[in-house]
Each structure stands twice: as C-alpha cells, then as structure tokens.
Design an enzyme around this catalytic site. Sequence first.
Site, PDB file in Angstrom:
ATOM      1  N   GLU A 209       0.799  -1.236   0.000  1.00 20.89           N
ATOM      2  CA  GLU A 209       0.000   0.000   0.000  1.00 20.89           C
ATOM      3  C   GLU A 209       0.828   1.281   0.000  1.00 20.89           C
ATOM      4  OE1 GLU A 209      -2.711  -0.581   3.278  1.00 20.89           O
ATOM      5  OE2 GLU A 209      -3.492  -2.441   2.441  1.00 20.89           O
ATOM      6  N   ASN A 250       1.947  -4.683  -3.356  1.00 24.14           N
ATOM      7  CA  ASN A 250       0.547  -5.068  -3.160  1.00 24.14           C
ATOM      8  C   ASN A 250      -0.251  -3.810  -2.793  1.00 24.14           C
ATOM      9  OD1 ASN A 250      -1.422  -7.226  -2.659  1.00 24.14           O
ATOM     10  ND2 ASN A 250      -1.198  -6.781  -0.466  1.00 24.14           N
ATOM     11  N   HIS A 286     -10.537  -5.709  -2.183  1.00 22.75           N
ATOM     12  CA  HIS A 286     -11.540  -5.572  -1.114  1.00 22.75           C
ATOM     13  C   HIS A 286     -12.710  -4.791  -1.715  1.00 22.75           C
ATOM     14  CE1 HIS A 286      -9.031  -7.227   2.009  1.00 22.75           C
ATOM     15  NE2 HIS A 286      -8.042  -6.426   1.665  1.00 22.75           N
ATOM     16  N   GLU A 314      -6.283 -10.418  -1.751  1.00 21.53           N
ATOM     17  CA  GLU A 314      -7.046 -10.247  -0.497  1.00 21.53           C
ATOM     18  C   GLU A 314      -8.545 -10.142  -0.774  1.00 21.53           C
ATOM     19  OE1 GLU A 314      -5.495  -7.062   1.959  1.00 21.53           O
ATOM     20  OE2 GLU A 314      -3.418  -7.562   1.506  1.00 21.53           O
ATOM     21  N   ASP A 316     -12.349 -10.005  -0.917  1.00 20.37           N
ATOM     22  CA  ASP A 316     -13.624 -10.171  -0.212  1.00 20.37           C
ATOM     23  C   ASP A 316     -14.599  -9.136  -0.752  1.00 20.37           C
ATOM     24  OD1 ASP A 316     -12.722  -7.885   1.185  1.00 20.37           O
ATOM     25  OD2 ASP A 316     -12.267  -9.002   3.013  1.00 20.37           O
TER      26      ASP A 316
HETATM   27  O1  9MR Z   1      -6.863  -8.790   8.312  1.00 17.19           O
HETATM   28  C1  9MR Z   1      -6.052  -7.855   8.990  1.00 17.19           C
HETATM   29  C2  9MR Z   1      -6.728  -7.472  10.301  1.00 17.19           C
HETATM   30  O2  9MR Z   1      -6.826  -8.571  11.160  1.00 17.19           O
HETATM   31  C3  9MR Z   1      -5.952  -6.346  10.946  1.00 17.19           C
HETATM   32  O3  9MR Z   1      -6.644  -5.899  12.080  1.00 17.19           O
HETATM   33  C4  9MR Z   1      -5.763  -5.216   9.967  1.00 17.19           C
HETATM   34  C5  9MR Z   1      -4.979  -4.085  10.606  1.00 17.19           C
HETATM   35  O4  9MR Z   1      -4.523  -3.168   9.718  1.00 17.19           O
HETATM   36  O5  9MR Z   1      -5.097  -5.695   8.809  1.00 17.19           O
HETATM   37  C6  9MR Z   1      -5.869  -6.631   8.139  1.00 17.19           C
HETATM   38  O6  9MR Z   1      -5.280  -6.992   6.920  1.00 17.19           O
HETATM   39  C7  9MR Z   1      -5.060  -5.937   5.961  1.00 17.19           C
HETATM   40  C8  9MR Z   1      -3.865  -6.322   5.155  1.00 17.19           C
HETATM   41  O7  9MR Z   1      -2.765  -6.553   5.995  1.00 17.19           O
HETATM   42  C9  9MR Z   1      -3.515  -5.251   4.140  1.00 17.19           C
HETATM   43  N1  9MR Z   1      -4.651  -4.934   3.308  1.00 17.19           N
HETATM   44  C10 9MR Z   1      -5.890  -4.641   4.006  1.00 17.19           C
HETATM   45  C11 9MR Z   1      -6.218  -5.779   4.980  1.00 17.19           C
HETATM   46  C12 9MR Z   1      -7.566  -5.535   5.651  1.00 17.19           C
HETATM   47  O8  9MR Z   1      -7.505  -4.409   6.464  1.00 17.19           O
END
Ligand code: 9MR
Length: 395
Positions: A209, A250, A286, A314, A316
Amino acid sequence: MSRLLTAFSVLAALVPFAFGQSAEWGQCGGIGWTGATTCVSGTTCTVLNDYYSQCLPGTATTAPSTPTSTSVVTPSSTAGLHTLAKAAGKLYFGTATDNPELTDTAYAAKLNDSKEFGQITPGNSMKWDATEPTRGTFTFSGGDQIANLAKANGQLLRGHNCVWYNQLPSWVSDGTFTAADLTTVIQNHCGTLVGHYKGQIYSWDVINEPFNDDGTWRQDIFYNTLNTTYVPIALKAARAADPNAKLYINDYNIENTGAKATAMLNLVKELIADGVPIDGVGFQCHFIVGEVSTSLQTVMEQFTALGLEVAITELDIRMTLPETEALLAQQQKDYQSVVQACMNVEGCVGITIWDWTDKYSWVPSTFSGQGAACPWDENFAIKPAYNGIVAALTA
Ligand code: 9MR
C-alpha cells in the site's frame, strides 16, 4: 425452523437473563446457538438467517420476521476450489488466515483442506509489529506457526509483508532516523524476515500500500525519510535474502483504471528500467457487492505486458447487513466476475480470499453495519458466492 425459533423465544422469555446479553454486533440466536438471546440496550436482536441472529444498533420497529434468506446452498462442484484452479492452469486458490483462529478446530479442519486451499497468507503474524517489536529483536513464533501449517498441508505460502505504513511498532513509526539509518533498518528488517523464511515462501508482499487513492505517495516514515528510494532498498534486501521468492508490491484500489493504477504502473516501469528486482503486483480486491471493478482484467494486462505476474491477494466482497437473497445473489455474480478476470489473464497466477468465513472476516469491525464478505458464512456453510467462484474456475 419456526418451531425451533418459537421454542427458543419461549425459553428465552422464561429465563430472560440466564444467558446474559449479547453485545452490539454479537450473535443472539440461530440454529445451534446456545448463547445469549437478548441484546444490550440500544440494539435489537435481528434474524439474519436461519443460523444467525445479530444484535444490530437501533430499536426494532417490527418483530423479527422469519428470514427470507439462506436456503441451504448446494455446491456446484465438490472438487475443491484449489483443485479447480489448478485444473484451469492457475498455481493456486488460497485464503488468508490468522493465528488466533487456529484453535477453532472446525475452522482449522477446513483451512487444512488443500483441495479447497492450495495457498495461505498470514493475516497479521508476519507484519513488522509482530516480527520486530523492538529494534533488532525478531520474534517469528506466530509466522512460523502459519508457515509450518502450510508445509504440513502442502500449501504455498505468501509472505505478508515487509514494509507497510500500518501495524508498525512505535520505534519505527515514531522514530527519528537519518536516511542512512532508516536504510539500515529496512535492510535489516526485510533481510532478516525474508531470510528467516527462505525456501518456504512462494511470494512476498515486500511493499504494501505505497499509494494514496489519488495516486500520490503515502506520507509515512519511509517516504518522508527516504522519498521513493525505500522501495528499491526493500526489494533488493528481499531478493538478496531469498533469491527464489517472487517479490510483489501489493495495493488496493488499483483494480480500476485511474490515477492509483497509473501510479503503480509508472513505479513498476521505473523499477524495471532501473534493474530493481520486482516480479509481481498484488491486487487486493476488497470490494463492495454491486460495485466490483469492471476494468480489473484490463489493468492486470497492463502489468503482465511488462513481464510481471499478477495475483488477486485479499479478495472479499462486503455488503450492508442484513444479508438478503438479492444481496447474496449479487455477491455470487461479483465473485464470479472478479475470479473470471484472473482466469482471463494468463499471468494472473492465483486468487487469495481474505479469510474464507464470515466468522473471522476483518470487515465488521472496520466497517460498521457491513459484513458477510466471504464465500462461507459464520457457520462454515457455503454461500452462493462459492458457486460463483466455481463457475469462473470451470468456465
Ligand atoms: O486482516 C487484517 C486485520 O486482522 C488487521 O486488524 C488489519 C490491521 O490493519 O489488517 C488486516 O489486513 C489488511 C492487510 O494486511 C492489508 N490490506 C488490508 C487488509 C484488511 O484491512
């Protein structure tokens, strides 16, 4: 079903406080549910489907009615999503997971099913705050647990991630560094992390990101100290630590043509021109039901035209709750079209969903009132979305 609910209501009415009260967004009923059936003040127990009633904010204007949604879904294939993806020429169909969920034995049993999931990504335990909480002290226990699981199951592993603005320990995010010092910090972090998992990882999200949604660079400790040079610094350190891992950048909201996708494309072109190691771009995906990208295939092809591979990393597709038949049907179409985009691009190597069950989705705690984003529901039953994925994998 209505007899069951009636029996439940009678029992609940007789012993109104016997089970305590569920919190906002907590479960308050459904087939097999033995916990609280009343909700904390300001929320109303609402039937979402036969298996799940939830404490939603607000006061009910009408009594919860018999749900119209969630007839039992029959899978249109029992081969397993990974098996189907392989048969269609992809490397994997996979899922994110997270360490706390692994104590849920029914959850773990499905996760370990390599016919369904041929690849896993640790949702949190390889991030910087988990792996180098204090400078120079590395802890790999959480990451190792997931890596060992992948090994035992014969699943590919995606490393997530080396350099990201989020989930940083404060010694990094609030640190004061010279450019030279932060360079050493990044080299040591990426080198040690990637080196620890050398030989076990198919691909690493080395950079996660880096861009704002308007395509400008995210102002974080890395960019503010090193400008864009932190990207090649991290990629080179990762390559040196595990020459066989595919190195990715990513991001989200690069799935549609636009400023952010263009910024990513320009970055990748520059890295290639400069001889910096870069193998792939991850499209997080997402999405929101009814709003999935219609230009995903086009954008992916812009990257594969440069000789890179791409992946959906990722996926969903969330909705505003409560879920309805119509939303679930739209979600099925949306999953199908996103997976189809990857199927249509030869260099799209695989698809990872950001956990497979609504029970452990990150969505409800981040987007209030939204959820039901995964292909399996909270009770591990498949949703219509599952058949959408099957349709794309077998088209
Ligand atoms: O799934 C992850 C969640 O459990 C955490 O609380 C969160 C914190 O930032 O991160 C989530 O995963 C993220 C991923 O690492 C990067 N892309 C977005 C994902 C969803 O927030």
